[in-house]
Write a protein that holds these residues in place. Sequence first.
Motif, PDB file in Angstrom:
ATOM      1  N   ASN A 132     120.204 -15.186  25.892  1.00 22.60           N
ATOM      2  CA  ASN A 132     120.567 -13.857  26.405  1.00 22.60           C
ATOM      3  C   ASN A 132     121.851 -13.905  27.214  1.00 22.60           C
ATOM      4  OD1 ASN A 132     118.587 -11.786  25.602  1.00 22.60           O
ATOM      5  ND2 ASN A 132     117.146 -13.229  26.460  1.00 22.60           N
ATOM      6  N   GLU A 188     124.828 -13.921  24.866  1.00 15.48           N
ATOM      7  CA  GLU A 188     125.012 -12.804  23.923  1.00 15.48           C
ATOM      8  C   GLU A 188     126.407 -12.191  24.095  1.00 15.48           C
ATOM      9  OE1 GLU A 188     125.247  -9.569  21.736  1.00 15.48           O
ATOM     10  OE2 GLU A 188     124.867  -9.032  23.827  1.00 15.48           O
ATOM     11  N   TYR A 189     127.023 -11.887  22.986  1.00  9.91           N
ATOM     12  CA  TYR A 189     128.435 -11.517  23.018  1.00  9.91           C
ATOM     13  C   TYR A 189     128.704 -10.206  23.774  1.00  9.91           C
ATOM     14  CZ  TYR A 189     133.195 -10.660  21.502  1.00  9.91           C
ATOM     15  OH  TYR A 189     134.547 -10.425  21.496  1.00  9.91           O
ATOM     16  N   ASN A 190     127.888  -9.190  23.513  1.00  6.61           N
ATOM     17  CA  ASN A 190     128.196  -7.862  24.039  1.00  6.61           C
ATOM     18  C   ASN A 190     127.725  -7.626  25.467  1.00  6.61           C
ATOM     19  OD1 ASN A 190     129.311  -6.367  21.557  1.00  6.61           O
ATOM     20  ND2 ASN A 190     127.512  -7.455  20.802  1.00  6.61           N
ATOM     21  N   SER A 191     126.511  -8.080  25.759  1.00  8.17           N
ATOM     22  CA  SER A 191     125.974  -7.763  27.081  1.00  8.17           C
ATOM     23  C   SER A 191     125.481  -8.996  27.821  1.00  8.17           C
ATOM     24  CB  SER A 191     124.831  -6.749  26.936  1.00  8.17           C
ATOM     25  OG  SER A 191     123.879  -7.253  26.016  1.00  8.17           O
ATOM     26  N   ASN A 207     132.082 -15.758  21.189  1.00 10.92           N
ATOM     27  CA  ASN A 207     130.826 -15.614  20.452  1.00 10.92           C
ATOM     28  C   ASN A 207     130.126 -16.971  20.554  1.00 10.92           C
ATOM     29  OD1 ASN A 207     128.793 -14.793  18.793  1.00 10.92           O
ATOM     30  ND2 ASN A 207     130.046 -14.527  16.970  1.00 10.92           N
ATOM     31  N   LEU A 256     127.244 -18.401  20.542  1.00  4.91           N
ATOM     32  CA  LEU A 256     126.282 -18.971  19.592  1.00  4.91           C
ATOM     33  C   LEU A 256     126.594 -18.586  18.148  1.00  4.91           C
ATOM     34  CD1 LEU A 256     122.962 -18.331  21.564  1.00  4.91           C
ATOM     35  CD2 LEU A 256     124.240 -20.475  21.383  1.00  4.91           C
TER      36      LEU A 256
END
Lengths: 459, 316
Positions: free
Chosen positions: B147, B150-153, B171, B173
Motif C-alpha cells: 500500500n 502504490e503509485y497513485n495514493s 511505479n 512494484l
Amino acid sequence: MKPSMSRRECLRYLVVGSAGVALAACQPQVVEKVVEKEKIVKETIVVEKAPKAVELRVGVIAGVVQEGMKALADRYMEQNPDSKISLDVLSSEQYQQAFLLFASDDAPDLSWFQCVPANRFNDMVAHKILVPIDDLYEQEGWFDAYPEGIVDFQRQPDSHFYSATIAVVWTPYVYYNKDIFSKVGIEPPQTWDDLWAMAAKLRDAGYQPLTTDYNMGVHSHLHDGMQLRSWTREQYNCMSILWRRDAPGECDKFKWTDPDSVRIYEYIQMMEDKQVFVDGITGLTDYNTARTLFTTGKAAMWQTGSWDGGAAGLPRDVEFELGYFYYPSIREEKTEKVGAWVPDGLIIPAKGKRIPEAMEFMAWAYRMPQAALYAQKAGIPHGRADIPAKVYQDILSPMQFQFLEDNIKYGTPALYEASSSQPYQEATVKSVDQMLAGGLSPQEAAAWLQQKLEEIRAS
Amino acid sequence: MARADPTEPRVGGGEGRAASARTWQTKLRDALPWYLFIAPAVILLAALFAYPLFDTLRLAFYKWGGLGRQEFVGLQNFRRLFADEIFWLALRNSFIFAIVVPFGTVSLGLFLAVAISRRLKGWQVYRIAFFIPVMISGVVVATLWANMYEYNSGLFNTVLRGIGVGGLAQNWLGDRKIALWSIMLVPVWQHMGFPMIVLLAAIEGIPQDLHDAATVDGVSEPQRVWYLILPLIRPVFASITMLQIIGAMKVFDLVLVMTKGGPAFSTEVLGYYVFETAFRSGHFGYGSAIAVVMFVVVFVIAYTYVKCVRIEKIEY
C-alpha cells in the motif's frame, strides 16, 4: 444359618433384574420417539415440503456466497430446529486447493464451488470424487428450469451432472462515476475513439481514467472483454478449450497468432498507450487497492465483473451515482456483448458422510423460494430461468437486473475463464504482463501465449 | 550418575560381555530422560519435516496432478527444469535476494547494535522499537508496504509529490527494473532488528576490562569497533549472517502478496515458483523437482559458508 444362594438362583435374579432395568431404561425412549414422530408429523403439516432433520457441513467462501448460504442454512434450521447446518468458510488459498479437501476424509458434506477446469473440477469428475446428481435434475425438473446452454455446460464428458448453477455471476463491466462524468461533460463511449478522447478529458480534469487490478482485472475482464469483441462465436468456443488434448479437431485451425487474436493484444496495448488505465497499472496487483481508487473518486471508471453492481457490492460502498457500460465493438461479426459466468453451484463430495441428507438439502436449496432467497442475499441472479422477472425486480439491484436483461437479449456464451485450465489462464495473464511490463509487442505477446499453449497441451 | 571409568582394567570373556551389556544398559538408563525430553521435537520434526522432505524428493521423479495415479518419469522433471527459463530467472533473483537482504539486515543490525551498546540516550526505546517489526507477520508487513508503494495514493509517492519532487515518484512494484529492489527493502526493514538483538547480546558479552584496556590505550570509537568488537563477535556475526542468507533464499510471502512474481517475471523467486508450479498449475512432480533443487542450493550455500567462515569459540 441360612445356606448361601446357589449359582443358578444367582443367575436367575441377575437375569430378572437386568431385564427390569433394561425395560425401565427403554421406556422413556419409547415415549420420546413417539413425541418426536408426532412433532415431525405436525411440522410436515405446518410447513409444506418440510426438510428432514439433518446435520451438515457446507463449504463456502467468504463474501456474498457466505451471506447467501448462511441465509439458506438459517431458513433450513428455522423450518427444522433439529437440524444443524454449519458453514466451513474456506480461505482463498484453501479454496484453490479444495480439490484435495474434497478427496480427503475431511470433505464437507456439500460445498459451494466454481465448477471449472481451473479449479480441477474436470479432474474431480474424472477421478469420481463427486456424487452424480442426475436424479435431482430429473426429480426437480431442472432440465426445464434451466436454459439449455446452462444444462449443456453442466453436463460433463461422462454425460452425468455433478452440479447445478446457483448463480449467473458476471460478465465484464466498466463501472463509471456519473458525478465525474457529468462534471467533465462526457458520456459512456460508443466507439474506441470516444474512449481515447474521454481518457484525455478525464486526465485534463485531474482524474485517473480507468482502474482495474493487474491480475484478475486483466484476465477475467479485460482479456475476456476484448475476446468477446474480437473473436467469432466459433473461435470463442474453441480458443478456451484448446488446452485440452481432446479439443475438437476443427478447433486446431485457430491460433493465438491469428489476426483476430493478436487484435486483442493490440487493443489492450492501445488502452495503455492512450493512457486509459490509471498510472502505475502494472504495480496494481491488489484487487481492493485498485477498487479503492474508484470508490474514493480518484479514478472515474472501474473495470470488474458485473457482480460488483449487486446490493452487497459497489452500491453499498460508494456515495456517488453509478453507471456501467460495455467496451465498444471491435468488429461486427463479434461473439457477443456479454458472456456469462455460470459454473457456480453446489457439489457433493463422495467422501462426505451424509450424502442422502446433502442431496436432500441441495434439492431444497434450489427450489423456490429458496432460489430467490439466495439470489437476494448474494445480490446475483440465480441460474434458474423460471424465476419471474417481477421477483427479480424486487430483489436485485437495478444494475444486476439490467445484467439479467442483457443476458437474455444478447445470448450468453460461457466465459473463456469458465472453460480454460489454470495454467492456460496463468499464461494468458502473463502474456498481457509480458506486453504491458515486459516490452513485448502485441504480436510477440500473442506468439508467446501460443507457445505456452502448445507446452500446456503437450504436458 | 554412574559412568564407565576408562582407567579401570578391562575384563575379558563372558564377564567382559556382561559388563559391557551392563554398561550399555546403564548408559541408556542414564540417557533415557534426555531422549524423552527431545522425543516430542524429534517426532514433530520427523512428521512435519523429514517425511515431507523425503516425499518431495520421491515426487520429483514422478508426474502427478494432485489426484489419481503418480507416473514415474525418472529425471524428466529435472531435464525440463534446466530448459525452463523462468526457473533460471527465479534462481538468479533468489541469489540476488540472498546477497542483498542479509547484507542489509546484518550490516544495519550491526550498526544499531553497536550504537545501542554505547548507551545512546533512549537506547532502551531503540532496542525495542527496532525489534518490533520482527514480531509482525510477514503477510501483514507485505500488505502494508504494498500500500505504501502504490503509485497513485501510496505513502512514498504522496510524500515525494508533497515535497515538490513528484518527478521522483516511481511505479515501485510495477516497473520491472526496480520491483525486485522495492521488495528487498521490506525484509531489510523488517528483519534488521533480529541481527541487532543477537549482535547486541554478543557485544554486551565482551568483558568490560577489555573495553577499559582499549580506553586506556586511547582508541577511537571506530577503532574500538574494528579492532575490539568485531573480532570478538565474529562467531555470532557469522552465524546470524548464515541464518539471514537461508531466510532470504526461502522468500515467498512477500512476493505472493506484493507482486505475484511480476511484472514480467522480474520478481519471480524460487519459493514462489515452486508454489505457482505445484499449487497453481497442479504440476506437483515438477514443483517438487524445483523444491529439491532449491533445497540443494540452500544447503550448498550454507555448507560452503560454514566451511569458508570458521565459526570458532572465543575465550576471553
